[in-house]
Design a protein around this motif. Structure first.
Motif, PDB file in Angstrom:
ATOM      1  N   GLU A  89      56.957  56.077  34.909  1.00 41.61           N
ATOM      2  CA  GLU A  89      57.576  56.786  35.919  1.00 41.61           C
ATOM      3  C   GLU A  89      56.582  56.844  37.569  1.00 41.61           C
ATOM      4  OE1 GLU A  89      60.419  58.812  38.049  1.00 41.61           O
ATOM      5  OE2 GLU A  89      60.547  58.056  35.722  1.00 41.61           O
ATOM      6  N   ARG A  90      55.602  56.948  37.532  1.00 46.05           N
ATOM      7  CA  ARG A  90      54.659  56.850  38.357  1.00 46.05           C
ATOM      8  C   ARG A  90      54.884  55.358  39.098  1.00 46.05           C
ATOM      9  NH1 ARG A  90      50.636  58.425  41.570  1.00 46.05           N
ATOM     10  NH2 ARG A  90      48.903  56.973  42.147  1.00 46.05           N
ATOM     11  N   ALA A  91      54.862  54.168  38.175  1.00 43.95           N
ATOM     12  CA  ALA A  91      54.967  52.913  38.554  1.00 43.95           C
ATOM     13  C   ALA A  91      56.158  52.799  39.266  1.00 43.95           C
ATOM     14  CB  ALA A  91      54.808  51.948  37.331  1.00 43.95           C
ATOM     15  N   SER A  92      57.277  53.118  38.754  1.00 46.00           N
ATOM     16  CA  SER A  92      58.662  53.178  39.375  1.00 46.00           C
ATOM     17  C   SER A  92      58.678  53.803  40.785  1.00 46.00           C
ATOM     18  CB  SER A  92      59.741  53.720  38.619  1.00 46.00           C
ATOM     19  OG  SER A  92      60.759  53.764  39.247  1.00 46.00           O
ATOM     20  N   GLN A  93      58.086  54.854  40.903  1.00 40.78           N
ATOM     21  CA  GLN A  93      58.163  55.650  42.231  1.00 40.78           C
ATOM     22  C   GLN A  93      57.137  54.960  43.192  1.00 40.78           C
ATOM     23  OE1 GLN A  93      56.218  59.581  41.336  1.00 40.78           O
ATOM     24  NE2 GLN A  93      58.118  60.102  40.405  1.00 40.78           N
ATOM     25  N   ILE A  94      56.037  54.384  42.610  1.00 41.47           N
ATOM     26  CA  ILE A  94      55.280  53.422  43.878  1.00 41.47           C
ATOM     27  C   ILE A  94      56.190  52.067  44.164  1.00 41.47           C
ATOM     28  CG2 ILE A  94      53.286  52.011  43.981  1.00 41.47           C
ATOM     29  CD1 ILE A  94      51.982  53.866  41.965  1.00 41.47           C
ATOM     30  N   ALA A  95      56.942  51.418  43.306  1.00 41.66           N
ATOM     31  CA  ALA A  95      57.525  50.324  43.627  1.00 41.66           C
ATOM     32  C   ALA A  95      58.685  50.718  44.408  1.00 41.66           C
ATOM     33  CB  ALA A  95      58.155  49.958  42.111  1.00 41.66           C
ATOM     34  N   SER A  96      59.267  51.750  44.437  1.00 39.11           N
ATOM     35  CA  SER A  96      60.380  52.213  45.345  1.00 39.11           C
ATOM     36  C   SER A  96      59.885  52.323  46.520  1.00 39.11           C
ATOM     37  CB  SER A  96      61.103  53.405  44.601  1.00 39.11           C
ATOM     38  OG  SER A  96      61.772  53.261  43.635  1.00 39.11           O
ATOM     39  N   THR A  97      58.615  53.411  46.747  1.00 41.90           N
ATOM     40  CA  THR A  97      58.245  53.582  48.028  1.00 41.90           C
ATOM     41  C   THR A  97      57.726  52.286  48.600  1.00 41.90           C
ATOM     42  OG1 THR A  97      57.400  55.634  47.203  1.00 41.90           O
ATOM     43  CG2 THR A  97      56.308  54.860  48.948  1.00 41.90           C
ATOM     44  N   SER A  98      57.098  51.640  48.065  1.00 41.25           N
ATOM     45  CA  SER A  98      56.641  50.311  48.680  1.00 41.25           C
ATOM     46  C   SER A  98      57.810  49.461  49.231  1.00 41.25           C
ATOM     47  CB  SER A  98      55.835  49.351  47.743  1.00 41.25           C
ATOM     48  OG  SER A  98      54.520  50.112  47.391  1.00 41.25           O
ATOM     49  N   PHE A  99      58.794  49.268  48.517  1.00 38.77           N
ATOM     50  CA  PHE A  99      60.125  48.336  48.885  1.00 38.77           C
ATOM     51  C   PHE A  99      60.674  49.105  49.952  1.00 38.77           C
ATOM     52  CE2 PHE A  99      64.489  47.158  48.121  1.00 38.77           C
ATOM     53  CZ  PHE A  99      64.305  45.932  48.523  1.00 38.77           C
ATOM     54  N   TYR A 100      61.014  50.290  49.812  1.00 39.01           N
ATOM     55  CA  TYR A 100      61.752  50.742  50.956  1.00 39.01           C
ATOM     56  C   TYR A 100      61.042  51.034  52.217  1.00 39.01           C
ATOM     57  CZ  TYR A 100      65.249  52.052  47.289  1.00 39.01           C
ATOM     58  OH  TYR A 100      66.219  51.750  46.576  1.00 39.01           O
ATOM     59  N   LEU A 101      59.600  51.129  52.219  1.00 34.29           N
ATOM     60  CA  LEU A 101      58.927  51.008  53.340  1.00 34.29           C
ATOM     61  C   LEU A 101      58.904  49.740  54.154  1.00 34.29           C
ATOM     62  CD1 LEU A 101      57.297  52.919  55.293  1.00 34.29           C
ATOM     63  CD2 LEU A 101      55.118  52.466  53.854  1.00 34.29           C
ATOM     64  N   ALA A 102      58.688  48.874  53.077  1.00 30.17           N
ATOM     65  CA  ALA A 102      58.882  47.369  53.586  1.00 30.17           C
ATOM     66  C   ALA A 102      59.933  47.168  54.267  1.00 30.17           C
ATOM     67  CB  ALA A 102      58.509  46.518  52.533  1.00 30.17           C
ATOM     68  N   LEU A 103      61.143  47.437  53.823  1.00 31.23           N
ATOM     69  CA  LEU A 103      62.444  47.378  54.551  1.00 31.23           C
ATOM     70  C   LEU A 103      62.642  48.293  55.652  1.00 31.23           C
ATOM     71  CD1 LEU A 103      65.342  47.569  51.759  1.00 31.23           C
ATOM     72  CD2 LEU A 103      64.302  45.736  52.904  1.00 31.23           C
ATOM     73  N   LEU A 104      61.918  49.216  55.827  1.00 30.09           N
ATOM     74  CA  LEU A 104      62.111  50.130  57.003  1.00 30.09           C
ATOM     75  C   LEU A 104      61.386  49.371  58.060  1.00 30.09           C
ATOM     76  CD1 LEU A 104      63.069  52.655  58.436  1.00 30.09           C
ATOM     77  CD2 LEU A 104      61.134  53.723  57.445  1.00 30.09           C
ATOM     78  N   LEU A 105      60.112  49.046  58.033  1.00 35.75           N
ATOM     79  CA  LEU A 105      59.260  48.517  58.870  1.00 35.75           C
ATOM     80  C   LEU A 105      59.887  47.080  59.397  1.00 35.75           C
ATOM     81  CD1 LEU A 105      55.662  49.422  57.498  1.00 35.75           C
ATOM     82  CD2 LEU A 105      56.763  50.137  59.303  1.00 35.75           C
ATOM     83  N   GLY A 106      60.507  46.529  58.448  1.00 30.60           N
ATOM     84  CA  GLY A 106      61.185  45.295  58.800  1.00 30.60           C
ATOM     85  C   GLY A 106      62.430  45.414  59.614  1.00 30.60           C
ATOM     86  N   ILE A 107      63.070  46.464  59.485  1.00 31.33           N
ATOM     87  CA  ILE A 107      64.398  46.964  60.350  1.00 31.33           C
ATOM     88  C   ILE A 107      63.509  47.316  61.682  1.00 31.33           C
ATOM     89  CG2 ILE A 107      66.067  48.516  60.583  1.00 31.33           C
ATOM     90  CD1 ILE A 107      66.504  48.602  57.738  1.00 31.33           C
ATOM     91  N   GLY A 108      62.474  48.031  61.716  1.00 35.58           N
ATOM     92  CA  GLY A 108      61.843  47.982  62.818  1.00 35.58           C
ATOM     93  C   GLY A 108      61.302  46.889  63.725  1.00 35.58           C
ATOM     94  N   ILE A 109      60.876  45.974  63.075  1.00 38.31           N
ATOM     95  CA  ILE A 109      60.590  44.655  63.724  1.00 38.31           C
ATOM     96  C   ILE A 109      62.136  44.149  64.337  1.00 38.31           C
ATOM     97  CG2 ILE A 109      59.523  42.273  63.452  1.00 38.31           C
ATOM     98  CD1 ILE A 109      57.870  43.538  61.437  1.00 38.31           C
ATOM     99  N   ALA A 110      63.011  43.995  63.338  1.00 33.96           N
ATOM    100  CA  ALA A 110      64.479  43.511  63.759  1.00 33.96           C
ATOM    101  C   ALA A 110      64.852  44.194  65.114  1.00 33.96           C
ATOM    102  CB  ALA A 110      65.453  43.490  62.685  1.00 33.96           C
ATOM    103  N   LEU A 111      64.491  45.513  65.291  1.00 32.39           N
ATOM    104  CA  LEU A 111      65.365  46.085  66.434  1.00 32.39           C
ATOM    105  C   LEU A 111      64.536  45.769  67.641  1.00 32.39           C
ATOM    106  CD1 LEU A 111      65.852  49.707  64.716  1.00 32.39           C
ATOM    107  CD2 LEU A 111      67.375  48.115  65.409  1.00 32.39           C
ATOM    108  N   ALA A 112      63.185  45.273  67.429  1.00 30.50           N
ATOM    109  CA  ALA A 112      62.648  44.747  68.530  1.00 30.50           C
ATOM    110  C   ALA A 112      63.274  43.497  69.381  1.00 30.50           C
ATOM    111  CB  ALA A 112      61.073  44.299  68.379  1.00 30.50           C
ATOM    112  N   LEU A 113      64.176  43.047  68.674  1.00 28.45           N
ATOM    113  CA  LEU A 113      65.111  41.738  69.117  1.00 28.45           C
ATOM    114  C   LEU A 113      65.434  42.165  70.823  1.00 28.45           C
ATOM    115  CD1 LEU A 113      66.368  39.097  68.615  1.00 28.45           C
ATOM    116  CD2 LEU A 113      68.494  40.484  67.724  1.00 28.45           C
TER     117      LEU A 113
END
Length: 213
Positions: A89-113
């Motif tokens: 369960e903890r591994a699942s939470q870490i995976a979700s947090t890492s992935f969604y944070l990566a997406l969020l930061l990627g979207i932030g970079i995309a908005l710098a377009l």
């Protein structure tokens, strides 16, 4: 992680486990290098300004990769420890947090377009290089969430022992990029090469997401 994979990762002979993890990872890195070299070759055929434009945007590419690698490696290390302790369960939470944070930061970079001209000028683009850098970076900015997401997922899956699957996903996306780059370049010039990168990263992200479903 399946029971068989867990037993292999925790109880298998260390040399064999290391090789099973290292060899596919090395092949993935080799494939990434090959299609990056191929893209540089295609860009070089468009002239020195186009080649310089790709060099100017390298800092942006490095930033995108840094986000994906940081969250993927950090999350992957914690996931490996959690799975070793059978804390799924903890591994699942870490995976979700890492992935969604990566997406969020990627979207932030995309908005710098919207501010790409000042960014590219800050990175060293002059009046001759800026038009090429502007065209090339358009799809590069848009692909940032795909890049950060796929890089993060590749490390998360490796932490679960699925290095072979990650290798196949990266090789598939690399081959797609090799095929699309010269084709799209004929119609869109330097912008076609970055569009090919975006499409290949979209395929990679979809393939890497599949095991989680």
């Amino acid at each position: 992680m399946s029971k068989d994979t867990h037993e292999t990762m925790t109880q298998g002979p260390i040399p064999r486990v290391l090789l099973s993890l290292a060899l596919p990872t090395m092949a993935s890195m080799l494939m990434t290098s090959i299609y990056q070299i191929a893209d540089t070759f295609y860009v070089a055929s468009l002239g020195t300004q186009a080649t310089a434009a790709v060099g100017i945007t390298f800092a942006l590419t490095s930033l995108i990769q840094a986000v994906g690698f940081t969250l993927g490696m950090g999350g992957g290390s914690l996931i490996s420890l959690s799975l070793g302790k059978q804390e799924k369960e903890r591994a699942s939470q870490i995976a979700s947090t890492s992935f969604y944070l990566a997406l969020l930061l990627g979207i932030g970079i995309a908005l710098a377009l919207g501010a790409r001209d000042p960014i590219l000028t800050l990175l060293g683009a002059d009046d001759q290089i800026l038009p090429y850098a502007r065209d090339y970076s358009f799809f590069l900015f848009l692909s940032a969430p795909l890049f950060t997401g796929s890089l993060c997922l590749s490390h998360l899956l490796r932490s679960e022992g699925h290095t072979g699957y990650v290798m196949r996903a990266i090789v598939s996306s690399g081959l797609l990029s090799l095929v699309l780059s010269p084709l799209l370049m004929r119609f869109l010039g330097i912008q076609g090469i970055s569009l090919a990168t975006l499409l290949s990263q979209l395929l990679c992200l979809c393939l890497l997401l599949y095991p989680f479903f």
